[in-house]
Write an enzyme that holds these catalytic residues in place. Structure first.
Site, PDB file in Angstrom:
ATOM      1  N   SER A 318     -14.731  34.361  10.998  1.00  0.00           N
ATOM      2  CA  SER A 318     -14.167  34.588  12.327  1.00  0.00           C
ATOM      3  C   SER A 318     -12.675  34.264  12.383  1.00  0.00           C
ATOM      4  O   SER A 318     -11.866  34.984  11.801  1.00  0.00           O
ATOM      5  CB  SER A 318     -14.959  33.771  13.355  1.00  0.00           C
ATOM      6  OG  SER A 318     -14.650  34.151  14.670  1.00  0.00           O
ATOM      7  N   ASP A 329      -2.015  40.866   5.136  1.00  0.00           N
ATOM      8  CA  ASP A 329      -1.473  42.183   5.476  1.00  0.00           C
ATOM      9  C   ASP A 329       0.044  42.168   5.597  1.00  0.00           C
ATOM     10  O   ASP A 329       0.714  43.140   5.268  1.00  0.00           O
ATOM     11  CB  ASP A 329      -2.087  42.688   6.784  1.00  0.00           C
ATOM     12  CG  ASP A 329      -3.477  43.278   6.584  1.00  0.00           C
ATOM     13  OD1 ASP A 329      -4.005  43.173   5.458  1.00  0.00           O
ATOM     14  OD2 ASP A 329      -4.039  43.846   7.543  1.00  0.00           O
ATOM     15  N   LYS A 343     -17.485  37.782   9.654  1.00  0.00           N
ATOM     16  CA  LYS A 343     -17.827  37.694  11.083  1.00  0.00           C
ATOM     17  C   LYS A 343     -16.622  38.207  11.867  1.00  0.00           C
ATOM     18  O   LYS A 343     -15.747  37.454  12.266  1.00  0.00           O
ATOM     19  CB  LYS A 343     -18.165  36.244  11.430  1.00  0.00           C
ATOM     20  CG  LYS A 343     -19.001  36.078  12.691  1.00  0.00           C
ATOM     21  CD  LYS A 343     -18.129  36.140  13.910  1.00  0.00           C
ATOM     22  CE  LYS A 343     -18.899  35.810  15.164  1.00  0.00           C
ATOM     23  NZ  LYS A 343     -18.045  35.836  16.360  1.00  0.00           N
TER      24      LYS A 343
END
Length: 476
Positions: A318, A329, A343
């Site tokens: 999460s 990224d 998740k």
């Protein structure tokens, strides 16, 4: 009897319609959904009312209407996915307390799997963690009561209790011929969400165990302390998110914002309603609650540029996956370890009457580059399964009724590759497990932490390469 059933059908069709419409108006207020609710599934509601009527008239003993309706609501939510749930007044209160970093219990994140309680991750420095409860353990008995047949909420209630009271858990663990028994003592779980230290001159280590209300502030304090305590310029930082089960979204944005350029995209969400479509950026308006001061404003400038390694494993879920994905990224940090939990869904707490609420999955998380985290997770830049201390390769995708990734066509090949990698790594993982002492938990950040040692070596090699490039550029 026929007239009775007919009356029950009409009454409950009206009641259910009223409940659905009121929930919709108070929590979502979306025009398209309002229109959908006008076309009620009459046949299904009639079946529901018939079952209700039969239970009321024929069940072996009387049952209260409140219990039947509550269990029906539970069933609706539990049937959706592993994370949607109905919260009674006590559970709702405990959820609010838990995000503040102190609550009673054993210290394990759990879900339901085939009628048994499955451990997602033990929380560091808690009774369960110290006793040796591991990711993937299936709890079959709580004290002398079998778990089979309980709801997840019932099982959690039994595991919670007054501090300093004993409880016995019986678990099934893959690779063990007989069930294992753990006797634990309940405690007030106080979680220090941020831990930090200087590993050696110029190299800092920060561990986040869970994302709570003050995690962003605690991180800022830790970074300031690390810089002031270092006698040499900071050369590199390791952010440890292993076995971090997640927590509050705004805290994940705050942690990401500490290391990313201002206004960089951290994560975005996609859902059916306008409220479920968000873009969260490295900006105070997305991580500050209320009009408080920006606790990240006075951090050392170099924290945005010093070399970083982020450590993850199968227990990173999460909020931790959001941070790891954002740093990866934006090429701000090398991510090292094993595939994360996966998740990647948003649960919205929708308050109802009588201090109850529903926890409803309303959206999926996407990394800045558009990759869905759900049921896939974050793939590290440097895969290092052998040093991963998880005894089980439990992932979101292993849970019953898990929400799909939403990008299946794009990720089928990647998923197949991940599965192949997971199968090959399982052999090396099983070998590592045999070498470990039975039930002995791994202490992240210790001198025995092999992945941390590899991360430090990687940072040093990055520094050497940078120094070599600088020297070469000077000569030319």
């Amino acid at each position: 009897m026929h007239n009775f059933m007919k009356k029950i059908s009409l009454v409950f069709a009206g009641v259910i319609a009223g409940i659905m419409v009121s929930l919709n108006f108070s929590a979502i207020a979306d025009k398209e959904i309002k229109e959908e609710l006008q076309t009620l599934p009459i046949e299904e509601l009639r079946t529901f009312s018939q079952v209700f009527g039969r239970i009321k008239s024929d069940y072996v003993e009387p049952v209260e209407d409140k219990k039947l309706i509550t269990e029906a609501i539970n069933g609706m939510l539990v049937g959706l996915d592993p994370h949607s749930a109905f919260l009674d007044s006590e559970e709702y209160k405990e959820l609010q307390i838990g995000t503040q970093g102190e609550f009673g219990g054993l210290g394990i994140q759990v879900t339901m799997e085939d009628g048994l309680v499955k451990v997602i991750s033990p929380i560091e420095d808690t009774p369960a963690f110290r006793a040796g409860v591991k990711t993937g353990d299936l709890i079959i008995k709580i004290d002398d009561t079998a778990v089979k047949g309980m709801t997840l909420n019932d099982a959690i209630k039994r595991m919670r209790g007054k501090p300093d009271t004993p409880i016995t858990l019986t678990v099934i663990r893959e690779g063990e011929a007989e069930p294992l028994t753990f006797t634990l003592v309940r405690a007030i779980i106080k979680i220090d969400s941020v831990k930090s230290k200087l590993i050696e001159p110029g190299y800092a280590y920060v561990r986040i165990t869970q994302f709570q209300e003050r995690t962003g502030e605690n991180l800022a304090e830790a970074i300031t302390k690390l810089y002031s305590g270092s006698k040499v310029p900071m050369k590199g930082l390791i952010l440890d998110l292993r076995n971090d089960p997640g927590g509050l979204l705004n805290s994940a944005v705050a942690v990401s914002a500490a290391f990313l350029p201002s206004n960089a995209l951290v994560v975005y969400t996609e859902g059916r309603t306008n409220d479920a479509k968000m873009q969260l950026r490295a900006n105070p308006e997305y991580y500050l609650r209320g009009s408080g001061r920006d606790f990240l404003a006075n951090l050392p400038q170099s924290i945005k540029t010093i070399p970083m390694v982020t450590l993850v494993n199968g227990g990173s879920a999460s909020a931790s996956e959001i941070v790891a994905g954002a740093l990866q990224d934006h090429k701000r940090s090398i991510v090292m370890g094993s595939q994360t939990f996966g998740k990647g869904s948003v649960q919205t707490i929708l308050p109802l009457s009588n201090n109850t609420a529903i926890k409803l999955t309303t959206a999926r998380y996407f990394t800045p580059n558009g990759q869905s985290i759900q049921a896939k997770g974050i793939t590290p830049d440097i895969l290092d399964e052998e040093t991963d201390n998880d005894s089980r390769l439990l992932r979101e995708a292993d849970l019953n009724r898990h929400l799909s990734n939403g990008q299946e066509e794009k990720t089928d090949k990647a998923a197949a590759s991940d599965k192949k990698g997971a199968q090959s790594s399982k052999k090396s993982k099983n070998k590592a497990d045999k070498k470990q002492k039975k039930h002995e938990p791994m202490e992240f950040g210790s001198s025995d932490d092999l992945l941390l040692a590899k991360a430090v070596n990687h940072l040093k090699s990055m520094a050497q390469k940078s120094k070599h490039k600088t020297a070469k550029s000077t000569q030319s």
